[in-house]
Design a protein around this motif. Structure first.
Motif, PDB file in Angstrom:
ATOM      1  N   ARG A   1       1.059   4.124  -2.887  1.00  0.00           N
ATOM      2  CA  ARG A   1       0.765   5.528  -2.566  1.00  0.00           C
ATOM      3  C   ARG A   1       1.961   6.415  -2.896  1.00  0.00           C
ATOM      4  N   PHE A   2       3.165   5.892  -2.592  1.00  0.00           N
ATOM      5  CA  PHE A   2       4.355   6.678  -2.889  1.00  0.00           C
ATOM      6  C   PHE A   2       4.508   6.900  -4.401  1.00  0.00           C
TER       7      PHE A   2
ATOM      8  N   LEU B   1      -7.549   2.310  -0.957  1.00  0.00           N
ATOM      9  CA  LEU B   1      -6.649   3.297  -1.581  1.00  0.00           C
ATOM     10  C   LEU B   1      -7.405   4.562  -1.968  1.00  0.00           C
ATOM     11  N   ASP B   2      -8.522   4.793  -1.288  1.00  0.00           N
ATOM     12  CA  ASP B   2      -9.315   6.015  -1.534  1.00  0.00           C
ATOM     13  C   ASP B   2      -9.211   6.912  -0.300  1.00  0.00           C
TER      14      ASP B   2
ATOM     15  N   PRO C   1      -5.725   7.966  -2.714  1.00  0.00           N
ATOM     16  CA  PRO C   1      -5.989   8.859  -3.854  1.00  0.00           C
ATOM     17  C   PRO C   1      -6.920   8.267  -4.915  1.00  0.00           C
TER      18      PRO C   1
ATOM     19  N   GLU D   1       0.838  -1.212   0.000  1.00  0.00           N
ATOM     20  CA  GLU D   1       0.000   0.000   0.000  1.00  0.00           C
ATOM     21  C   GLU D   1       0.864   1.250   0.000  1.00  0.00           C
ATOM     22  N   GLN D   2       1.866   1.275   0.874  1.00  0.00           N
ATOM     23  CA  GLN D   2       2.729   2.453   0.960  1.00  0.00           C
ATOM     24  C   GLN D   2       3.505   2.656  -0.340  1.00  0.00           C
TER      25      GLN D   2
ATOM     26  N   TYR E   1      -8.128  12.953  -9.223  1.00  0.00           N
ATOM     27  CA  TYR E   1      -8.275  11.685  -9.936  1.00  0.00           C
ATOM     28  C   TYR E   1      -9.702  11.533 -10.436  1.00  0.00           C
TER      29      TYR E   1
ATOM     30  N   GLU F   1       1.909  12.374  -9.119  1.00  0.00           N
ATOM     31  CA  GLU F   1       1.205  13.640  -8.867  1.00  0.00           C
ATOM     32  C   GLU F   1       2.162  14.814  -8.953  1.00  0.00           C
TER      33      GLU F   1
ATOM     34  N   LEU G   1       2.158   6.831  -6.679  1.00  0.00           N
ATOM     35  CA  LEU G   1       1.124   7.771  -7.147  1.00  0.00           C
ATOM     36  C   LEU G   1       1.485   9.201  -6.760  1.00  0.00           C
ATOM     37  N   GLY G   2       2.083   9.350  -5.557  1.00  0.00           N
ATOM     38  CA  GLY G   2       2.523  10.695  -5.155  1.00  0.00           C
ATOM     39  C   GLY G   2       3.598  11.223  -6.077  1.00  0.00           C
TER      40      GLY G   2
END
Length: 671
Positions: free
Chosen positions: A76-77, A243-244, A246, A72-73, A161, A83, A79-80
């Motif tokens: 998220r990383f 994951l919401d 993002p 998960e991390q 998103y 972004e 996707l960051g």
């Protein structure tokens, strides 16, 4: 038994009963000890397995939670990071509003470094597309673009998103949008389309994929993307993380590949109990097997003792060899033959110490032939050497040695000492040769007067021709022509007398049999000439019926002549009571499948039925004064030539004796 002993007998009986009961209980307890040990071991192993399973389940759960949080991390990383990249691109779009090529260059570099980013688009305020790279791709629809523009007006400057959407080939993508900071240019928003399956494929490492099935699900449970090798299962243990944000409505689900068994403890404990029961049954069966094996060993020892006693009583030597020719067993009789002990012979390999050193080549050839599986079924003879160096003759029979598994393990030989038998055979042969020569001498003795008369004629003629030549020489005028004619006749009579003497000499001389290819016609001519005086004296005429081009036969002419002369004399004697006009004897020669047949047919009185079957036995004769050895000797001679001597009655009266001799070329082929 007195009164006191009778009173003590019940007590002794009761004591013996108690002793037997205690022994039975002791044996039962002794047999129960391993069963109790197995039961306790089964309980202990079941407890250990239950504890290990509990610890393993807890470890798997903790490992699953840890790895799920790591994935998960990581997502998220990543996707960051994307972004930040889109936000920088949106900022550059405001500063470089008039430089489309620079914007497209930055977008190309971003797509090249981020394979999961499928396309980048610059949107106008009406939802139209100002720029796009690539020019054709999985870009959002007009409604989706307008929705992104409306949402960006009420949001901060961070990217937003869109909803996950499906594209061709069951691929799912998600749109990431960032507003352009400076509105001086035509574009108001930058949109990046990200392939969700490529995101998982790139950023979920192999060691996670080896252990787990990783999936991204939407709010309805539909799979947006996955990195797995098995089908989804509701009953499988898994862990889900939202994951919401993002990703709107997205859920990360991680499940191990292998599904833990249901009621593992119960299954294992049941298996242990079953194994314990099986072990107990096995112990009981093993106990019975041990008892049977002890009985079998006792029977085997008795059988081995019986076999050893039987082998020790044998006079036939036994020798076993393996497939390489190495001796693996000898019996005491074989050791006695050679004068050595078994330890000296067992393990020996060719050449053997008991082989005849003067016949090693032939012995080794026979040895190799046996090992190759071509042992003669009728056996073979060799010479062996004893420990003291003395040689003796043996007859050996070889048979395959089959082991308990039914495989060919070697060869077993029976060895017979035939030294005495060979010596007896040699003596018998010498006696037989002497008997044959004696028979010829007897025949000559019986024919002596006839031969003397036959020899007297040429001698008288020689004397007459000599006197005549002398008179012609003394004449006043000698006639050379007449003298020459008289001398030629004298020489002819001398040759005739010499031939008679030569036939007698050849017939009675002692010599070894010389069996070789010989024509039939000369042998018959010699026989008829030799017996002519005897047959003429008996008033018997001899006819010869012989075809031309007969093959040669393997024979010794002297021995075959002895047989035929004996048959001719017997035929002439058998016709002593036959009228003179019918005293005819016929010799018929022909070729058959068995060889060349020579039949002597007489018209005598025949052979009585009661002695016909025993005619060739010694001392059996149809003549009142006969010794009964002539036909026995004849049969022995014919069998020496590998032929046959047969007798049959002649139709119309008389007897037919037939001699069958092998053809020379057939005998060569057979040998």
């Amino acid at each position: 038994m007195n009164e006191a002993e009778r009173s003590q007998e019940p007590m002794r009986s009761k004591s013996r009963t108690g002793l037997r009961r205690r022994e039975h209980m002791a044996r039962a307890m002794l047999a129960a000890v391993p069963l109790m040990a197995i039961a306790l071991l089964a309980v202990l192993i079941s407890g250990i397995l239950w504890y290990v399973e509990r610890q393993e389940r807890e470890r798997r759960r903790v490992s699953l939670l840890t790895d799920a949080l790591w994935v998960e991390q990581t997502l998220r990383f990543q996707l960051g990071v994307k972004e930040d990249a889109i936000a920088r691109l949106a900022l550059d779009s405001g500063r470089w509003a008039a430089n489309d090529e620079a914007l497209l260059g930055n977008a190309r570099q971003l797509i090249a470094s981020t394979p999961e980013m499928a396309s980048i688009s610059w949107l106008l305020d009406n939802g139209g597309i100002h720029l796009a790279i690539p020019s054709v791709g999985d870009r959002p629809s007009l409604d989706a673009r307008n929705e992104l523009i409306q949402r960006s007006l009420s949001a901060n400057m961070r990217p937003i998103y869109g909803k996950p959407r499906a594209v061709q080939r069951d691929r799912s993508v998600i749109d990431m949008a960032a507003p352009v900071a400076d509105g001086s240019g035509p574009a108001v928003m930058v949109v990046a389309t990200i392939a969700i399956d490529a995101l998982l494929a790139r950023h979920v490492p192999w060691w996670i994929a080896e252990k787990y099935d990783v999936r991204l699900l939407d709010m309805a449970g539909r799979i947006l993307a996955s990195k797995s090798r098995s089908k989804p299962s509701e009953s499988r243990e898994s862990h889900a993380i939202s994951l919401d944000p993002p990703l709107p409505g997205a859920v990360l689900q991680i499940a191990p590949h292998t599904e833990p068994g249901v009621n593992t403890n119960s299954v294992l404990i049941g298996a242990i109990i079953a194994l314990a029961l099986l072990a107990m049954v096995s112990l009981v069966l093993a106990h019975r097997h041990v008892r049977k094996r002890l009985d079998a060993e006792t029977a085997l020892r008795a059988e081995s003792a019986f076999r050893k006693a039987m082998e020790d009583s044998l006079t036939v030597g036994m020798r076993a060899r393996d497939l390489d020719g190495r001796i693996i067993y000898v019996n005491s009789a074989f050791c006695r033959m050679l004068g050595v002990d078994a330890g000296t012979l067992v393990g020996q390999s060719p050449p053997m110490p008991y082989w005849d050193p003067d016949d090693l080549v032939r012995t080794r050839a026979i040895h190799d032939r046996v090992l190759a599986g071509d042992a003669p079924p009728e056996g073979f003879e060799l010479k062996f050497r004893r420990a003291d160096g003395a040689l003796f003759d043996v007859l050996i029979y070889e048979a395959p040695l089959i082991d308990a598994a039914g495989k060919h393990a070697g060869w077993m030989a029976s060895v017979l000492d035939i030294t005495d038998r060979k010596r007896a055979e040699e003596m018998a042969k010498a006696q037989e040769d002497s008997l044959q020569r004696t028979a010829r001498l007897v025949t000559m003795g019986e024919m002596a007067s006839t031969l003397a008369h036959e020899l007297n004629q040429p001698l008288a003629a020689i004397a007459s021709y000599g006197a005549g030549c002398l008179n012609l020489v003394k004449a006043p005028k000698p006639d050379a022509a007449r003298i020459t004619e008289a001398l030629e006749k004298l020489g002819g009579q001398a040759q005739r007398a010499g031939q008679i003497i030569r036939r007698v000499h050849d017939f009675v001389r002692k010599s070894e049999p010389k069996i070789a290819p010989n024509p039939v016609a000369p042998m018959l001519a010699e026989c008829i000439a030799f017996a002519e005086t005897e047959t003429r004296k008996a008033g018997v005429s001899v006819e010869l019926d012989m075809p031309e081009n007969l093959p040669e036969v393997e024979a010794d002419p002297i021995l075959i002549q002895q047989v035929l002369i004996n048959l001719l004399r017997n035929g002439a004697e058998a016709m002593s009571q036959t009228p003179h006009a019918q005293r005819r004897m016929c010799i018929r020669v022909g070729e058959t499948e068995a060889g060349v047949s020579i039949s002597v047919e007489d018209r005598g009185t025949g052979i009585p039925e009661q002695i016909r079957g025993r005619l060739f036995e010694p001392f059996v004769s149809s003549k009142p004064d006969g010794m009964g050895m002539g036909l026995n000797i004849c049969r022995t001679i014919v069998e020496l030539h590998e032929g046959r001597l047969q007798v049959a009655p002649r139709p119309g009266g008389g007897t037919i004796f037939t001699v069958l001799l092998p053809v020379a070329k057939r005998l060569d082929l057979a040998s």
